[in-house]
Design an enzyme around this catalytic site. Structure first.
Site, short mmCIF file in Angstrom:
data_model
loop_
_atom_site.label_atom_id
_atom_site.label_comp_id
_atom_site.label_asym_id
_atom_site.label_seq_id
_atom_site.Cartn_x
_atom_site.Cartn_y
_atom_site.Cartn_z
N HIS A 289 -10.06 -4.10 11.01
CA HIS A 289 -10.70 -4.01 9.70
C HIS A 289 -12.00 -3.20 9.75
O HIS A 289 -12.84 -3.32 8.87
CB HIS A 289 -10.99 -5.41 9.13
CG HIS A 289 -9.78 -6.12 8.64
ND1 HIS A 289 -8.77 -6.54 9.48
CD2 HIS A 289 -9.39 -6.47 7.38
CE1 HIS A 289 -7.83 -7.13 8.76
NE2 HIS A 289 -8.17 -7.09 7.49
N GLU B 275 0.80 -1.23 0.00
CA GLU B 275 0.00 0.00 0.00
C GLU B 275 0.83 1.28 0.00
O GLU B 275 0.55 2.21 -0.74
CB GLU B 275 -0.95 0.03 1.21
CG GLU B 275 -2.18 -0.84 1.06
CD GLU B 275 -1.95 -2.28 1.45
OE1 GLU B 275 -0.85 -2.58 1.94
OE2 GLU B 275 -2.87 -3.10 1.27
#
Lengths: 472, 390
Positions: A275, A206
């Site tokens: 998450h 990322e």
């Protein structure tokens, strides 16, 4: 011409120091880079280098002198045989006329900033006129357009496909966006239509691919960077904030960064703390970014198209739970929703409920429940968090005199905290009750089903808050 | 054979941190004429000077030193001197309080960026970290605009809003000027991605230091650059100290040319104090990238004379070390000596060049001193661009 050697500043905060030792004596030849003296501050001993060549013609401040103010001439370098009396040090008035005296300058600067803040409307934080006017979203659907039902997922995909057809500089990159057809199938079919050069599977990296996207955007391409979830964008947040958001300002307007960072944000179901984080408040804190959080499929499509066309970095926060939900939207590829405009999705008179993204489920659910009790709530979908259309909210509060703000994110420094403050600034006199908020609880998201349910807001909490501000 | 043995000895000594910088530079000089090993296949780690590659091919060590024509040496001299004098002036102006905040000087490293630029073409992009003044001047940005940015004035490249570490010029393809160590490596890879996407045959020259070389995103970028065969040359300016930390105190692998080995990215170590060696290696690296073979790593072995920033007392190294570098390896003095010795350039001509450079720098300083600060209204500009209508 003889040159003064000035007492140097070694740091932005240094005001004076000790001239510890001269390493050259009067009459010595010096050349640029030679170390001629040592000075001491409370932090360090530093060497003073000659910046020109010549003869150290005169030492003005002796070894061991304490408290020598920065910029005091400490010596004079002259060319051979030059008349030292011509040095500026001989004439105090000539010493550094251009160095600003910070103390004297400061108040003037502040006054100037204050004055300028009144001038150009576009150049300062949004203000709300005394009689606020709500944005009218009713004309966003083109007149006579065929209305179709579509999921949020399909709407997002269509938005990307339409913009990629329109502009060859637009491409999408991210993990599993191409061959896998999207981790949540949002990019389904794009690889087949646009090929591997414009639909790019990245490694799981990322930080790196966010930087690659920003670099490509600085050079003029228009990347759509998909994060599998915004939780993973934490690894990339330096590139988003420090590179994407700030470079335009730091380059004096030269380096625009037309990029969209998109992906699911916030809580899904049973995926626990790492998450489930809602980042709306984080990104909304940063000048140089736009932050969009659509709720319906039509807003998802119209806003994503606007985001892709926008010349600025846009954070586009989706929600996994909403991907499969269907909404009506107009057919055709010319449907745009402007960034920075809220939408009154349900008119009402008694209390304003304002939310965004998946929070709209609670807002709308509560409005229905309240209606059964005879309370007509006006529900506003912010749609964009930055820039925030607070005027539409204020216009509603001026009518209802009460407000409940709802989000799934954490309470402290949250988006609802901002909404409450902005209402207080712009519509304090209109309020018949303090602004209330309903947020996610101030805990990391738990895994257990019952605890997760408790951690999230629910319709009952919004109903209770609305009744409280209505004193019912 | 001699080279390969030398390389081995060098690697052993250097990895143990026992070698002096001078020894290292001599070792590099001894082998710098050799062409680098190209990556034959993606899986095979490539090295500039693996023993195998050198076997049987090495000629007399110094006979192949790349040479410059008189014009090239004059050009390099002028350009490097401009950076040197500019930086000296910046240091002086910092001392006078005209420049605030952080100010990182490039003095000592001039041959790196000038040698690289002598091998690049119009349209190639340059991006670097915070020690960026030299790169900007080498890209052809105006001394006035750079100096005025250092003093925070409206005539600066960023209109006074960026400062020393954040300057850009779209016109000159200079993409900053980045204050976050290592961030420019991903960004530079992104510039190369755009070159690849557009197919315009340009190359991204992405500079970073020995300190930044330990950042994670550098390797994320190496991976993508090689995976997608992006046209990027990674120029690692190894000036031996990441702020105050010597290379061997921070790096498990101090041979930075091998940092791309696990991705199959070829690399070589270059005497970054010799502008001819830099240009020579740059030509190979840029050609590799431009021809679609992917990224290339150049470790430039260089040295910064000044502290990390202005407030660095530099206690982590001896004065002797600095002095020896200045006296024996100065990149500008090397060229100057060659101009006199080999090209018979007279002192008068060199003095005229010096005078011209001083004039440019003094003019920049004068401009940067008297140019007004930005208008207060600038506070609220350049935060967002207006979207085009429709």
């Amino acid at each position: 011409m003889p040159i003064d050697i000035l007492m140097p500043a070694l740091s932005p905060t240094m005001e004076e120091g000790k001239l510890a030792k001269w390493l050259k004596k009067e009459g010595d030849q010096v050349k640029a880079g030679d170390i001629i003296a040592e000075i001491e501050t409370d932090k360090a001993t530093m060497e003073v280098e000659a910046v020109d060549e010549g003869v150290l013609a005169k030492i003005l401040v002796a070894d061991g002198t304490e408290n020598v103010a920065v910029n005091t001439p400490i010596g004079i370098i002259a060319a051979d045989g030059e008349d030292v009396s011509k040095a500026a040090a001989a004439d105090p008035a000539k010493i550094n006329p251009a160095v600003p005296a910070p103390a004297a300058e400061a108040p003037k600067q502040e006054a100037a900033v204050a004055a300028s803040a009144d001038a150009p409307a576009a150049s300062k934080p949004d203000t709300v006129p005394a009689q606020a006017k709500a944005y009218d979203a009713s004309s966003e659907f083109p007149a006579g357009a065929e209305i179709v039902s579509m999921t949020v997922r399909e709407a997002l995909r269509d938005a990307m496909a339409e913009e990629m057809r329109r502009d060859k500089d637009v491409f999408v990159m991210g993990e599993e966006v191409a061959e896998y057809q999207g981790a949540y199938k949002v990019t389904q079919g794009l690889l087949q239509e646009f090929g591997a050069k414009r639909v790019i599977d990245t490694p799981i990296t990322e930080h790196g691919f966010a930087g690659v996207g920003v670099g490509a955007a600085l050079s003029g391409l228009k990347p759509i960077v998909e994060f599998m979830t915004f939780n993973f964008a934490m690894q990339a947040i330096d590139q988003i904030i420090n590179s994407a958001a700030k470079t335009l300002y730091m380059s004096g307007g030269q380096m625009g960064c037309p990029i969209v960072f998109r992906g699911p944000n916030g809580a899904a179901a049973r995926v626990a703390a790492q998450h489930s984080h809602d980042y709306a408040a984080w990104y909304s804190n940063v000048p140089g970014l736009k932050v969009v959080v659509p709720y319906s499929a039509s807003d998802a499509k119209g806003l994503l198209k606007s985001a892709i066309r926008d010349p600025n970095p846009v954070i586009f926060l989706e929600n996994e739970i909403m991907y499969g939900k269907s909404f009506d939207l107009p057919k055709g590829d010319d449907f745009l929703v402007p960034i920075g405009k809220a939408k009154v999705v349900r008119p009402g008179t008694d209390v304003t409920i304002v939310s965004f993204g998946i929070g709209m489920n609670y807002a709308l659910g509560a409005a229905e429940a309240l209606a059964k009790d005879g309370i007509e709530a006006e529900v506003i979908d912010l749609r964009t968090i930055r820039p925030m259309d607070i005027e539409t909210v204020v216009a509603s509060v001026q009518k209802t005199n009460r407000c409940v703000a709802v989000e799934e994110g954490f309470p402290q420094s949250g988006v609802t905290a901002e909404i409450g403050m902005r209402i207080m600034e712009a519509a304090f006199d209109y309020l018949d009750a303090p602004v209330a908020r309903v947020t996610g609880k101030d805990v990391p998201m738990p895994y257990a089903a019952n605890l997760e349910k408790l951690a999230l807001p629910n319709i009952g909490e919004v109903v209770a808050a609305a009744k409280a501000v209505c004193y019912r | 054979m001699r080279d390969s043995v030398l390389a081995k000895v060098f690697a052993i000594l250097y990895n143990k941190g026992r070698m002096t910088l001078e020894d290292r530079l001599m070792a590099v000089a001894a082998r710098k004429s050799k062409a680098p090993a190209q990556s034959k296949s993606a899986g095979k780690p490539a090295r500039a000077r693996s023993a195998k590659d050198g076997a049987g091919k090495a000629g007399p060590a110094l006979s192949n030193t790349p040479t410059f024509t008189k014009e090239e040496d004059l050009h390099a001299y002028r350009e490097m001197l401009l950076i040197r004098r500019f930086e000296e002036k910046a240091g002086q102006m910092y001392g006078m309080g005209l420049i605030g905040g952080f100010c990182h000087l490039y003095i000592g490293q001039e041959a790196v960026v000038i040698g690289m630029q002598m091998a690049s073409k119009d349209g190639d992009q340059v991006i670097t970290g915070y020690r960026d003044h030299g790169h900007m001047l080498a890209c052809g940005m105006e001394s006035r605009g750079v100096m005025a940015e250092l003093t925070g004035r409206r005539g600066g490249y960023s209109r006074g809003k960026g400062g020393s570490m954040h300057m850009f010029s779209r016109e000159k393809n200079f993409y900053g000027g980045h204050g976050i160590v290592g961030a420019q490596v991903s960004l530079g890879t992104g510039l190369a991605f755009a070159d690849w996407y557009r197919g315009d045959n340009t190359v991204s020259l992405t500079y970073f230091g020995d300190g930044a070389a330990n950042q994670g995103q550098v390797y994320e970028s190496f991976n993508m650059a090689q995976l997608w065969k992006l046209p990027v040359v990674f120029v690692i300016e190894n000036n031996r100290y990441a702020m105050g930390t010597a290379v061997n105190r921070a790096s498990a692998q101090t041979d930075f040319s091998r940092r791309g080995a696990s991705f199959g990215i070829p690399g070589e170590q270059v005497d970054g104090m010799d502008v001819r060696a830099v240009r020579d290696a740059a030509l190979r690296a840029i050609e590799h990238a431009r021809s679609g073979k992917g990224p290339y790593i150049l470790e430039m072995q260089t040295y910064r004379y000044r502290g990390h920033s202005m407030s660095d007392p530099a206690k982590y190294r001896s004065k002797d070390e600095v002095q020896r570098m200045r006296e024996e390896h100065d990149p500008i003095e090397q060229v100057r000596a060659r101009l006199v010795r080999e090209f018979k350039i007279g002192e008068d001509e060199l003095k005229a060049i010096d005078a011209k450079v001083r004039e440019i720098v003094n003019d920049a300083a004068e401009f940067a001193t008297h140019d007004p600060e930005p208008d207060p209204s600038e506070l609220f500009t350049d935060i967002l661009l207006e979207p085009a209508q429709g």
